[in-house]
Design an enzyme around this catalytic site. Sequence first.
Site, PDB file in Angstrom:
ATOM      1  N   TYR A   1     -14.892  16.797 -15.360  1.00 42.75           N
ATOM      2  CA  TYR A   1     -15.659  15.444 -15.412  1.00 42.75           C
ATOM      3  C   TYR A   1     -16.653  15.507 -14.170  1.00 42.75           C
ATOM      4  O   TYR A   1     -16.103  16.278 -13.018  1.00 42.75           O
ATOM      5  CB  TYR A   1     -14.477  14.239 -15.073  1.00 42.75           C
ATOM      6  CG  TYR A   1     -15.183  13.075 -14.914  1.00 42.75           C
ATOM      7  CD1 TYR A   1     -16.014  12.452 -15.894  1.00 42.75           C
ATOM      8  CD2 TYR A   1     -14.931  12.352 -13.679  1.00 42.75           C
ATOM      9  CE1 TYR A   1     -16.649  11.310 -15.572  1.00 42.75           C
ATOM     10  CE2 TYR A   1     -15.600  10.964 -13.543  1.00 42.75           C
ATOM     11  CZ  TYR A   1     -16.249  10.371 -14.560  1.00 42.75           C
ATOM     12  OH  TYR A   1     -17.022   9.405 -14.450  1.00 42.75           O
TER      13      TYR A   1
ATOM     14  N   ARG B   1       0.981  -1.143  -0.069  1.00 43.33           N
ATOM     15  CA  ARG B   1       0.092   0.116   0.083  1.00 43.33           C
ATOM     16  C   ARG B   1       0.797   1.221   0.049  1.00 43.33           C
ATOM     17  O   ARG B   1       0.517   2.295  -0.600  1.00 43.33           O
ATOM     18  CB  ARG B   1      -0.978   0.022   1.201  1.00 43.33           C
ATOM     19  CG  ARG B   1      -1.810   1.087   1.274  1.00 43.33           C
ATOM     20  CD  ARG B   1      -2.895   1.187   2.255  1.00 43.33           C
ATOM     21  NE  ARG B   1      -2.659   0.586   3.344  1.00 43.33           N
ATOM     22  CZ  ARG B   1      -2.294   1.428   4.582  1.00 43.33           C
ATOM     23  NH1 ARG B   1      -1.654   2.575   4.310  1.00 43.33           N
ATOM     24  NH2 ARG B   1      -1.880   0.535   5.568  1.00 43.33           N
TER      25      ARG B   1
ATOM     26  N   LYS C   1      -7.613   6.007 -19.411  1.00 52.56           N
ATOM     27  CA  LYS C   1      -7.807   6.709 -20.699  1.00 52.56           C
ATOM     28  C   LYS C   1      -6.733   6.451 -21.545  1.00 52.56           C
ATOM     29  O   LYS C   1      -6.222   5.360 -21.984  1.00 52.56           O
ATOM     30  CB  LYS C   1      -8.443   8.237 -20.630  1.00 52.56           C
ATOM     31  CG  LYS C   1      -9.259   8.270 -19.411  1.00 52.56           C
ATOM     32  CD  LYS C   1     -10.702   7.559 -19.954  1.00 52.56           C
ATOM     33  CE  LYS C   1     -11.516   7.603 -18.928  1.00 52.56           C
ATOM     34  NZ  LYS C   1     -11.773   8.105 -17.345  1.00 52.56           N
TER      35      LYS C   1
ATOM     36  N   ASP D   1      -6.081  18.613 -14.550  1.00 54.75           N
ATOM     37  CA  ASP D   1      -6.278  17.329 -15.014  1.00 54.75           C
ATOM     38  C   ASP D   1      -6.224  17.021 -16.486  1.00 54.75           C
ATOM     39  O   ASP D   1      -6.688  17.609 -17.231  1.00 54.75           O
ATOM     40  CB  ASP D   1      -7.959  16.901 -14.751  1.00 54.75           C
ATOM     41  CG  ASP D   1      -8.362  15.398 -15.051  1.00 54.75           C
ATOM     42  OD1 ASP D   1      -7.864  14.877 -15.915  1.00 54.75           O
ATOM     43  OD2 ASP D   1      -9.067  14.851 -14.444  1.00 54.75           O
TER      44      ASP D   1
HETATM   45  N1  LCS Z   1     -10.829  12.956 -15.071  1.00 50.27           N
HETATM   46  C1  LCS Z   1     -11.236  12.924 -16.246  1.00 50.27           C
HETATM   47  C2  LCS Z   1     -11.154  13.974 -17.152  1.00 50.27           C
HETATM   48  C3  LCS Z   1     -12.074  11.919 -16.554  1.00 50.27           C
HETATM   49  O1  LCS Z   1     -12.640  12.112 -17.882  1.00 50.27           O
HETATM   50  C4  LCS Z   1     -12.316  10.735 -15.678  1.00 50.27           C
HETATM   51  C5  LCS Z   1     -13.273   9.825 -15.956  1.00 50.27           C
HETATM   52  C6  LCS Z   1     -11.870  11.010 -14.724  1.00 50.27           C
HETATM   53  C7  LCS Z   1     -10.819  11.841 -13.986  1.00 50.27           C
HETATM   54  C8  LCS Z   1     -11.962   9.611 -13.422  1.00 50.27           C
HETATM   55  O2  LCS Z   1     -11.354   8.668 -13.686  1.00 50.27           O
HETATM   56  P1  LCS Z   1     -11.708   7.070 -13.269  1.00 50.27           P
HETATM   57  O3  LCS Z   1     -11.897   7.162 -11.965  1.00 50.27           O
HETATM   58  O4  LCS Z   1     -12.760   6.821 -14.207  1.00 50.27           O
HETATM   59  O5  LCS Z   1     -10.395   6.346 -13.807  1.00 50.27           O
HETATM   60  N2  LCS Z   1     -14.106  10.092 -17.239  1.00 50.27           N
HETATM   61  C9  LCS Z   1     -15.096   9.259 -17.718  1.00 50.27           C
HETATM   62  C10 LCS Z   1     -15.566   9.675 -18.894  1.00 50.27           C
HETATM   63  O6  LCS Z   1     -15.613  10.583 -19.300  1.00 50.27           O
HETATM   64  N3  LCS Z   1     -16.374   8.637 -19.262  1.00 50.27           N
HETATM   65  O7  LCS Z   1     -16.353   7.609 -18.555  1.00 50.27           O
HETATM   66  C11 LCS Z   1     -15.476   7.885 -17.370  1.00 50.27           C
END
Ligand code: LCS
Length: 421
Positions: free
Chosen positions: A117, A64, A214, A189
């Site tokens: 997001y 962890r 992504k 971000d």
């Molecule tokens: N930041 C951005 C810009 C994102 O688009 C997302 C998820 C996150 C953080 C969070 O990431 P995760 O915990 O899902 O790895 N965006 C998503 C979207 O636009 N469609 O599905 C998930």
Amino acid sequence: MKTDPKKSERFRKSTTAIHAGGLERSIYGEMSVPIFQSSTFAFPSAEDGAARFSGEKPGYIYSRLDNPTVNALEENVATLEGGFGAVATATGMAAVSSVYLSFLGRGDHVVAASCIYGASRVILESELSRYGVEATFVDSSDLVNIEKAMRQETRMVFVETPMNPSIRLTDLAGAAAIAKKYGSDLVVDNTFASPYLQRPIEFGADIVIHSLTKFINGHADVIGGMVVARDQEHYDRVKKVAALFGNTMDPHQAWLILRGSRTLALRVERGQENAMKLARFLESHPKVSWVSYPGLLSHPQHELAKRQMDGFGCMISFGVEKGLEGGLTLMNNVRLIALAVSLGGVESLIEHPASMTHACIAAEKRREAGILDELVRLSVGCEDFEDLRDDLDQALNRIGEYKIKITPLEAEMEAFEEPGC
Ligand code: LCS
């Protein structure tokens, strides 16, 4: 993991993606970083164990806190971003929440972009507000709005660029200058651009966040996140908080994402080449009413994109004839492009932010942020351009062919007690 200055900075970005974040090879000469699937690590002696805990001696303790495979991925992404060090997290949201928890406390104020997001916004609006953190949401595509919202107690400016899902941009150098003037941190971000196209630390950001789910992983098969810090102070704080709260990453997950990151350059190059061609195709299509893509001359921030990005990226948003009804017809009729949330994979995906990824934001606030009900978001993958074009063309041409019953989105969302993001 902190970046190793001996290994970093020597190479350009494609080489860096492929080589940064290796471990010393064992006697077997393995090419791939091994998966250290071990929750704990044995100490040579009790004294040595104590010295590792106190920080006097290096060495692994417990996964962890640190794990060699996870450290390899951290070094890879930190080097790509040009940061001091990085902390890998279980999800992109664990990266976002680790940053909030590290730097915000009772009485602090955040200036956040209104178009981010959905979950990143909702945490500020309805979770951190319970702990005495206040947030003001502004259209960050105009720096004047950021500056106007700054207060003495503003501790953080939080932005995305390109923004999810409007694909508008935030001027990174300008936002960094404002944050600095008020003694606050700039957090960016960088998920939509990836470090291959944009490195916010070069423009003055203090913290960079990624949903590794992504572009960096790129294959729609793993969830993960990363926080990259500009300097030791920010790194130490996030490292401590992420480990304490248990937001850290598993070694198997890290290994898969590191494998994805090795081909980041190839995937982003191919995706953005397709995206540029598709954006032009969409702009000239009779059923399309508007297109937001930084590579188009019609994008109001095209010049800014050229200044702060190395390419225009793989994300497009657009509106079609008959608004929301037209968008639904389009999404229900694509055959090759998958109707799914998420983005940044080798396969193209289409989705509807107002009823899906950003449904958790109240309808009125969504519209204020430019997340129109009619907006359709396209993540362009690495398929053959002609196949993507033909698929969109046949689906767009079905608009107006039949009627779809539209439930007002507000009513639909009230039906869910806790709409997801
Ligand atoms: N930041 C951005 C810009 C994102 O688009 C997302 C998820 C996150 C953080 C969070 O990431 P995760 O915990 O899902 O790895 N965006 C998503 C979207 O636009 N469609 O599905 C998930």
